[in-house]
Design an enzyme around this catalytic site. Structure first.
Site, PDB file in Angstrom:
ATOM      1  N   CYS A   1       0.728  -1.265  -0.003  1.00  0.00           N
ATOM      2  CA  CYS A   1      -0.004  -0.088  -0.093  1.00  0.00           C
ATOM      3  C   CYS A   1       0.927   1.039   0.001  1.00  0.00           C
ATOM      4  CB  CYS A   1      -0.852   0.020   1.419  1.00  0.00           C
ATOM      5  SG  CYS A   1      -1.736   1.558   1.732  1.00  0.00           S
TER       6      CYS A   1
ATOM      7  N   CYS B   1       0.209   3.814   2.975  1.00  0.00           N
ATOM      8  CA  CYS B   1       0.840   3.119   4.165  1.00  0.00           C
ATOM      9  C   CYS B   1       2.276   3.683   4.181  1.00  0.00           C
ATOM     10  CB  CYS B   1       0.363   1.857   4.054  1.00  0.00           C
ATOM     11  SG  CYS B   1      -1.388   1.360   4.035  1.00  0.00           S
TER      12      CYS B   1
END
Length: 188
Positions: A84, A87
């Site tokens: 991600c 993230c």
């Protein structure tokens, strides 16, 4: 419909927005920085959303970690994955926050949703210099924290175990720090 005829207009709008952002940053650099404590105080207290669900999970080394270990601490519980992009962008900020406020009772716990397990997460965490615990998620914690519509999804849990903030998506560390400080600096 041909999208290429809209490209010049999009390019002009992008250029204008880009210049506006540059000039705003240029103006901001001459202003003195505001202390984070002042910004957190101005934010006011964050609401209480109820008790944080308890959990027991294994970390990337196979050791059991549970929410009870962090009683009396302010916990940032970050649901994330190595694949991600947003993230990954937040991790250096979390590393800094853990270093900066750990002695004041802040604990950051990364909850990895990686299906590849610790074999994927452990070397990634080492490469990123992660200085906080990372545990491997299971279905129970996903369900307990609302099913997680997107990642990163991050919760701030106060010293008494109450959920005080939920963030879906990435946020600049300096902005998120204000929310953390609003909880961290509360009198208990």
């Amino acid at each position: 419909m041909n999208c290429t005829r809209f490209l010049p207009a999009v390019s002009v709008i992008t250029l204008i927005l880009g210049l506006a952002a540059c000039s705003k940053n240029k103006d901001d650099s001459s202003a003195p920085p505001k202390p984070n404590a002042v910004a957190a105080a101005a934010m006011g207290p964050l609401p209480k959303f109820g008790p944080a669900p308890a959990w027991k999970l294994k970390d990337v080394n196979g050791q059991l970690v549970n929410s009870e270990q962090f009683k009396g601490k302010v916990v940032v519980l970050d649901f994330w994955a190595t694949w991600c992009g947003p993230c990954r962008m937040e991790i250096p900020g979390y590393v800094d926050l853990a270093r900066k406020y750990g002695s004041e009772g802040l604990v950051i716990v990364g909850v990895s949703l990686d299906e590849g397990g610790p074999e994927v997460v452990k070397p990634f965490a080492a490469k990123m210099g992660v200085n906080y615990p990372i545990v491997m998620a299971d279905e129970a914690i996903r369900a307990a924290y609302g099913g997680l519509e997107a990642i990163p999804t991050t919760f701030i849990i106060d010293r008494s175990g109450q959920v005080r903030h939920r963030k879906v998506g990435a946020q600049e560390t300096s902005e998120y720090e204000k929310s953390i400080l609003a909880v961290l600096q509360e009198k208990t």
